[in-house]
Design an enzyme around this catalytic site. Structure first.
Site, PDB file in Angstrom:
ATOM      1  N   GLU A  90     -13.487 -17.338  -3.183  1.00 23.71           N
ATOM      2  CA  GLU A  90     -14.520 -16.558  -3.497  1.00 23.71           C
ATOM      3  C   GLU A  90     -14.601 -16.323  -5.046  1.00 23.71           C
ATOM      4  O   GLU A  90     -13.893 -15.913  -5.772  1.00 23.71           O
ATOM      5  CB  GLU A  90     -14.216 -15.422  -2.992  1.00 23.71           C
ATOM      6  CG  GLU A  90     -14.286 -15.464  -1.230  1.00 23.71           C
ATOM      7  CD  GLU A  90     -14.020 -14.016  -0.723  1.00 23.71           C
ATOM      8  OE1 GLU A  90     -13.536 -14.005   0.318  1.00 23.71           O
ATOM      9  OE2 GLU A  90     -14.297 -12.928  -1.412  1.00 23.71           O
ATOM     10  N   CYS A 103     -16.684 -12.599 -11.312  1.00 22.67           N
ATOM     11  CA  CYS A 103     -15.244 -11.925 -10.670  1.00 22.67           C
ATOM     12  C   CYS A 103     -14.867 -13.328 -10.143  1.00 22.67           C
ATOM     13  O   CYS A 103     -15.188 -13.676  -9.387  1.00 22.67           O
ATOM     14  CB  CYS A 103     -15.290 -10.897  -9.804  1.00 22.67           C
ATOM     15  SG  CYS A 103     -13.793 -10.399  -9.057  1.00 22.67           S
ATOM     16  N   CYS A 110      -3.025 -15.310  -1.447  1.00 21.49           N
ATOM     17  CA  CYS A 110      -2.257 -14.291  -2.132  1.00 21.49           C
ATOM     18  C   CYS A 110      -0.829 -14.100  -1.651  1.00 21.49           C
ATOM     19  O   CYS A 110      -0.756 -14.200  -0.468  1.00 21.49           O
ATOM     20  CB  CYS A 110      -2.803 -12.979  -2.479  1.00 21.49           C
ATOM     21  SG  CYS A 110      -2.127 -11.870  -3.539  1.00 21.49           S
ATOM     22  N   CYS A 114      -0.415  -6.782  -0.314  1.00 21.69           N
ATOM     23  CA  CYS A 114      -0.782  -5.545  -0.335  1.00 21.69           C
ATOM     24  C   CYS A 114      -1.498  -4.975   0.920  1.00 21.69           C
ATOM     25  O   CYS A 114      -2.287  -5.791   1.501  1.00 21.69           O
ATOM     26  CB  CYS A 114      -1.752  -5.060  -1.385  1.00 21.69           C
ATOM     27  SG  CYS A 114      -1.061  -5.360  -3.065  1.00 21.69           S
ATOM     28  N   CYS A 117      -5.421  -4.671   1.575  1.00 19.19           N
ATOM     29  CA  CYS A 117      -6.227  -5.952   1.088  1.00 19.19           C
ATOM     30  C   CYS A 117      -6.395  -7.178   1.820  1.00 19.19           C
ATOM     31  O   CYS A 117      -5.444  -7.354   2.642  1.00 19.19           O
ATOM     32  CB  CYS A 117      -5.525  -6.300  -0.350  1.00 19.19           C
ATOM     33  SG  CYS A 117      -6.229  -7.589  -1.181  1.00 19.19           S
ATOM     34  N   CYS A 331     -13.131  -8.497  -2.366  1.00 19.74           N
ATOM     35  CA  CYS A 331     -12.060  -9.488  -2.313  1.00 19.74           C
ATOM     36  C   CYS A 331     -11.560 -10.019  -1.044  1.00 19.74           C
ATOM     37  O   CYS A 331     -11.075  -9.211  -0.362  1.00 19.74           O
ATOM     38  CB  CYS A 331     -11.125  -9.421  -3.270  1.00 19.74           C
ATOM     39  SG  CYS A 331     -10.892  -7.857  -4.153  1.00 19.74           S
TER      40      CYS A 331
HETATM   41  N1  SAH Z   1      -4.044  -9.292  -7.345  1.00 19.58           N
HETATM   42  C1  SAH Z   1      -4.574  -8.567  -8.522  1.00 19.58           C
HETATM   43  C2  SAH Z   1      -5.972  -8.630  -8.451  1.00 19.58           C
HETATM   44  C3  SAH Z   1      -6.748  -8.913  -7.285  1.00 19.58           C
HETATM   45  S1  SAH Z   1      -7.247  -7.245  -6.306  1.00 19.58           S
HETATM   46  C4  SAH Z   1      -4.411  -7.032  -8.369  1.00 19.58           C
HETATM   47  O1  SAH Z   1      -3.658  -6.561  -7.445  1.00 19.58           O
HETATM   48  O2  SAH Z   1      -4.783  -6.274  -9.328  1.00 19.58           O
HETATM   49  C5  SAH Z   1      -8.611  -6.438  -7.486  1.00 19.58           C
HETATM   50  C6  SAH Z   1      -8.308  -4.765  -7.074  1.00 19.58           C
HETATM   51  O3  SAH Z   1      -9.032  -4.616  -5.761  1.00 19.58           O
HETATM   52  C7  SAH Z   1      -6.997  -4.654  -7.086  1.00 19.58           C
HETATM   53  O4  SAH Z   1      -6.733  -3.303  -7.829  1.00 19.58           O
HETATM   54  C8  SAH Z   1      -6.590  -4.297  -5.699  1.00 19.58           C
HETATM   55  O5  SAH Z   1      -5.775  -3.539  -5.479  1.00 19.58           O
HETATM   56  C9  SAH Z   1      -8.128  -3.787  -4.988  1.00 19.58           C
HETATM   57  N2  SAH Z   1      -8.076  -3.872  -3.555  1.00 19.58           N
HETATM   58  C10 SAH Z   1      -7.680  -4.814  -2.859  1.00 19.58           C
HETATM   59  N3  SAH Z   1      -8.066  -4.265  -1.621  1.00 19.58           N
HETATM   60  C11 SAH Z   1      -8.891  -3.356  -1.498  1.00 19.58           C
HETATM   61  C12 SAH Z   1      -9.552  -2.498  -0.659  1.00 19.58           C
HETATM   62  N4  SAH Z   1      -9.454  -2.730   0.720  1.00 19.58           N
HETATM   63  N5  SAH Z   1     -10.129  -1.367  -1.047  1.00 19.58           N
HETATM   64  C13 SAH Z   1     -10.067  -1.334  -2.503  1.00 19.58           C
HETATM   65  N6  SAH Z   1      -9.394  -1.770  -3.462  1.00 19.58           N
HETATM   66  C14 SAH Z   1      -9.125  -2.869  -3.266  1.00 19.58           C
END
Ligand code: SAH
Length: 341
Positions: A90, A103, A110, A114, A117, A331
């Protein structure tokens, strides 16, 4: 196959030397690639025999658009691209007042896990190459016909988990004869790989480091971010302080507010104390409610209170403006849906 798009002019030159070709050809090839050419046959200032030789040993990555969603609200475009081996990734094209920003994803899937996510819903597939990162920017430029001023490495994947390829991408994209995008307009977001943050600091790049903090302490961070079990909260904050000291750059902390998980007044005070006095900025994001995840976003009032409390610690705080709200531009969601079908 050698992917010429992953190579700097001097690297192309070295490769050409190895097959008995003249060094100046490297610049020509790099220019063609930077201009968006992906078909070696069209590089008409190279001899036919060189083109044939290149075609037998090299590729120039090109991404295919599988689906494309355009927001009616703000013109954000979300792409699902297919790579040469069929992997899908994406990319999001966003329009800001100061210029267009892309972006990009850094991995297919991944492995950070988390819990809020969507990026790892279908697991980890593989790292993306420098060329595949560059191509996301170039494909978005090709499709929109517009220029790109900034890049954020905030799509799917953990950039510091693909360190060497990401570093090479950063070199490629800011090459004066390439896309020439200033590092000052590039942000790299990490969930907090402490050893890699220290490595990155030594590179002294002018990029902005974003750290996905999402918690005021270890207990809360461990509930949502498995990486917190590998690197403690304190270790992470210390690494951020070292990064600021070495690079003299402000760090941006990302904090997704999840109702009842990390959004209480107490959490805000604790975060305020941790970050007080640091050269940093906090970006609050009401959590995006991913259907597989079941988290609820904080109320507007609580977001305002959280901001106010952080401000009382003199911490520069903003609430992220949501772009592409009508097209699921956060994302992982598009890719996850595609795999479900
Ligand atoms: N792996 C990297 C970059 C990818 S995610 C990282 O963790 O920073 C980009 C951002 O979106 C990160 O801050 C991540 O924690 C956040 N993110 C992921 N899922 C999310 C969600 N459901 N709501 C809000 N932010 C989210």
């Amino acid at each position: 196959m050698t992917d010429l798009k992953s190579m700097l002019p001097e690297e192309i030159q070295e490769y050409l030397a190895g097959i008995g070709e003249k060094p100046f050809r490297a610049k020509q090839i790099f220019r063609w690639i930077s201009a968006g050419e992906t078909d070696i046959d069209n590089m008409t200032d190279l001899s036919v025999s060189l083109r044939e030789k290149l075609k037998s040993e090299c590729t120039v990555t090109r991404a295919k658009i599988v689906s494309k969603l355009v927001s009616k609200i703000d013109g954000t475009v979300k792409y699902l691209f297919e790579l040469a081996d069929g992997e899908k990734i994406e990319t999001v094209f966003m329009r800001y007042k100061y210029g267009n920003t892309v972006c990009i994803s850094t991995q297919a899937g991944c492995r950070m896990g988390c819990t809020f996510c969507a990026s790892h819903i279908n697991g980890f597939r593989r790292h993306l190459t420098p060329a595949e990162m560059l191509e996301q920017v170039m494909a978005a430029m090709r499709d929109t016909g517009e220029k790109v001023k900034g890049i954020v490495l905030m799509g799917i994947g953990e950039p510091l988990d693909n360190y060497d390829n990401v570093l090479q991408f950063l070199r490629l994209v800011h090459h004066p004869e390439g896309l020439n995008i200033s590092h000052r307009h590039i942000s790299l977001s990490t969930c907090g790989l402490v050893d890699k943050i220290d490595m990155l600091a030594k590179e002294k790049l002018q990029i902005t480091l974003s750290v996905s903090l999402h918690a005021p302490n270890d207990d809360i961070r461990r509930q949502t971010m498995p990486i917190a079990k590998r690197f403690s909260y304190e270790t992470l904050i210390d690494a951020c302080k070292r990064y600021i000291e070495v690079t003299n750059r402000r760090i941006s902390f990302e904090y997704a507010l999840i109702s009842g998980v990390n959004d209480s007044d107490k959490d805000a005070h604790q975060l305020g104390k941790v970050l007080s006095g640091m050269l940093c900025h906090v970006n609050l994001i009401p959590v995006n409610e991913v259907k597989e995840r079941g988290y609820k976003k904080s109320t507007r009032e609580q977001v305002a209170r959280f901001t106010e409390i952080l401000n009382s610690y003199k911490i520069n705080t903003t609430v992220r403006r949501k772009l592409g709200g009508d097209i699921n531009a956060s994302c992982g969601q598009l890719r996850a849906e595609h795999r479900e079908e």
